[in-house]
Design a protein around this motif. Structure first.
Motif, PDB file in Angstrom:
ATOM      1  N   ILE A  63       0.737  -1.231   0.086  1.00  0.00           N
ATOM      2  CA  ILE A  63      -0.059  -0.040  -0.127  1.00  0.00           C
ATOM      3  C   ILE A  63       0.631   1.315  -0.005  1.00  0.00           C
ATOM      4  O   ILE A  63       0.335   2.338  -0.851  1.00  0.00           O
ATOM      5  CB  ILE A  63      -0.844  -0.035   1.253  1.00  0.00           C
ATOM      6  CG1 ILE A  63      -1.951  -1.184   1.073  1.00  0.00           C
ATOM      7  CG2 ILE A  63      -1.565   1.320   1.507  1.00  0.00           C
ATOM      8  CD1 ILE A  63      -2.783  -1.277   2.394  1.00  0.00           C
ATOM      9  N   HIS A  64       2.080   1.083   0.722  1.00  0.00           N
ATOM     10  CA  HIS A  64       2.884   2.213   0.998  1.00  0.00           C
ATOM     11  C   HIS A  64       4.170   2.004   0.056  1.00  0.00           C
ATOM     12  O   HIS A  64       5.307   2.358   0.374  1.00  0.00           O
ATOM     13  CB  HIS A  64       3.196   2.604   2.181  1.00  0.00           C
ATOM     14  CG  HIS A  64       2.001   2.980   3.107  1.00  0.00           C
ATOM     15  ND1 HIS A  64       1.322   4.212   3.028  1.00  0.00           N
ATOM     16  CD2 HIS A  64       1.263   2.251   3.892  1.00  0.00           C
ATOM     17  CE1 HIS A  64       0.245   4.242   3.797  1.00  0.00           C
ATOM     18  NE2 HIS A  64       0.328   2.692   4.456  1.00  0.00           N
ATOM     19  N   ALA A  81      -3.923  -3.213  -3.590  1.00  0.00           N
ATOM     20  CA  ALA A  81      -3.739  -3.911  -2.191  1.00  0.00           C
ATOM     21  C   ALA A  81      -4.535  -3.387  -1.176  1.00  0.00           C
ATOM     22  O   ALA A  81      -4.797  -3.933  -0.417  1.00  0.00           O
ATOM     23  CB  ALA A  81      -2.211  -3.457  -1.953  1.00  0.00           C
ATOM     24  N   GLY A  82      -4.896  -2.044  -1.264  1.00  0.00           N
ATOM     25  CA  GLY A  82      -6.028  -1.439  -0.367  1.00  0.00           C
ATOM     26  C   GLY A  82      -7.195  -2.143  -0.484  1.00  0.00           C
ATOM     27  O   GLY A  82      -7.820  -2.409   0.627  1.00  0.00           O
ATOM     28  N   ASN A  86      -8.415  -3.639   2.881  1.00  0.00           N
ATOM     29  CA  ASN A  86      -9.609  -3.213   3.414  1.00  0.00           C
ATOM     30  C   ASN A  86     -10.715  -4.344   3.550  1.00  0.00           C
ATOM     31  O   ASN A  86     -11.597  -4.544   4.637  1.00  0.00           O
ATOM     32  CB  ASN A  86     -10.357  -2.183   2.571  1.00  0.00           C
ATOM     33  CG  ASN A  86      -9.416  -0.823   2.792  1.00  0.00           C
ATOM     34  OD1 ASN A  86      -8.493  -0.924   3.503  1.00  0.00           O
ATOM     35  ND2 ASN A  86      -9.590   0.113   1.923  1.00  0.00           N
ATOM     36  N   HIS A  87     -11.165  -5.134   2.726  1.00  0.00           N
ATOM     37  CA  HIS A  87     -12.084  -6.260   2.433  1.00  0.00           C
ATOM     38  C   HIS A  87     -11.647  -7.184   3.547  1.00  0.00           C
ATOM     39  O   HIS A  87     -12.527  -7.423   4.374  1.00  0.00           O
ATOM     40  CB  HIS A  87     -12.399  -6.594   1.218  1.00  0.00           C
ATOM     41  CG  HIS A  87     -13.136  -5.877   0.275  1.00  0.00           C
ATOM     42  ND1 HIS A  87     -12.459  -5.035  -0.636  1.00  0.00           N
ATOM     43  CD2 HIS A  87     -14.391  -5.796   0.251  1.00  0.00           C
ATOM     44  CE1 HIS A  87     -13.361  -4.538  -1.204  1.00  0.00           C
ATOM     45  NE2 HIS A  87     -14.642  -4.902  -0.717  1.00  0.00           N
ATOM     46  N   THR A 156      -6.585   3.506   2.482  1.00  0.00           N
ATOM     47  CA  THR A 156      -6.719   2.894   3.903  1.00  0.00           C
ATOM     48  C   THR A 156      -5.605   3.611   4.676  1.00  0.00           C
ATOM     49  O   THR A 156      -4.770   4.217   4.115  1.00  0.00           O
ATOM     50  CB  THR A 156      -6.106   1.481   3.768  1.00  0.00           C
ATOM     51  OG1 THR A 156      -6.191   0.873   4.962  1.00  0.00           O
ATOM     52  CG2 THR A 156      -4.953   1.242   3.165  1.00  0.00           C
ATOM     53  N   PRO A 157      -5.917   3.702   6.050  1.00  0.00           N
ATOM     54  CA  PRO A 157      -5.272   4.493   6.970  1.00  0.00           C
ATOM     55  C   PRO A 157      -4.017   3.391   7.684  1.00  0.00           C
ATOM     56  O   PRO A 157      -3.000   3.932   8.432  1.00  0.00           O
ATOM     57  CB  PRO A 157      -6.022   4.788   8.304  1.00  0.00           C
ATOM     58  CG  PRO A 157      -7.263   3.652   8.250  1.00  0.00           C
ATOM     59  CD  PRO A 157      -7.345   3.301   6.675  1.00  0.00           C
TER      60      PRO A 157
END
Length: 212
Positions: A63-64, A81-82, A86-87, A156-157
């Motif tokens: 994600i990063h 990837a997010g 997330n799911h 996503t955080p």
């Protein structure tokens, strides 16, 4: 065990598709898991075929990911990837026949931060309704204590904060049963929150924060 890196797999849920009835219907859970999540997984695996240097990275790392690839692929990796992260986080955050409210240190912290469990639910619901279009609302624990944040689409955080609980408010998460009435879906979702897991994540986050 859930595979942590490429090729990612669509592991079965911890409960049957009909286990969250009558709050979240079987058909929605089946399509959400077998179609929507699987599409993100397939897309992510397809992109990662070209980049062996990323194939050992976790979802959180992807994600990063670095800007060492063309911008188009970098964005696609992060978005897909997010979508997978997330799911999986959202699905794991639900369970059948769970307790209806948090307890212990998390309950104390919720009362301290929001005033009461009902006030917390009202604020969480308000933020879930405020998401324009598609996205999520998250509860996380940070240096300033418990906080709520919304994200758009599959942003996503994770990696920035320590999420404890999330709610998917994309229409595909509720439209078959609740049509366009997002608030009805949110009210039903409160009945299937996996508070035991949220409390476990809260405990881990507290330990991590004390170590910083």
């Amino acid at each position: 065990a859930l595979k942590k890196h490429y090729p990612f797999e669509n592991a079965p849920l911890a409960y049957a598709y009909d286990a969250l009835e009558p709050y979240i219907d079987e058909k929605t859970m089946q399509l959400h898991h077998e179609r929507h999540l699987k599409t993100y997984i397939d897309n992510l695996n397809s992109i990662l075929k070209k980049y062996p240097q990323f194939q050992t990275l976790t979802l959180e790392q992807l994600i990063h990911t670095t800007r060492q690839v063309p911008e188009k692929d970098c964005i696609a990796i992060a978005r897909n990837a997010g979508g997978v992260y997330n799911h999986q986080f959202f699905f794991n955050g639900m369970c059948p026949d769970g307790k209806k409210a948090p307890s212990g240190a998390l309950a104390v912290d919720i009362n301290r931060r929001f005033g009461s469990l009902n006030a917390f639910r009202e604020k969480f619901t308000e933020m879930a309704l405020s998401v324009f279009g598609s996205g999520y609302v998250w509860l996380f624990n940070g240096k300033q204590g418990l906080c709520l944040v919304t994200t758009a689409n599959q942003e996503t955080p994770v990696g920035v904060v320590m999420p404890l609980l999330s709610l998917d408010v994309w229409e595909h998460a509720y439209y078959l049963k609740h049509y366009n009435k997002r608030v009805d879906y949110i009210n039903d979702w409160w009945n299937v929150v996996n508070w035991d897991l949220v409390e476990q994540k809260y405990g881990c986050s507290c330990v991590s924060l004390r170590g910083k």
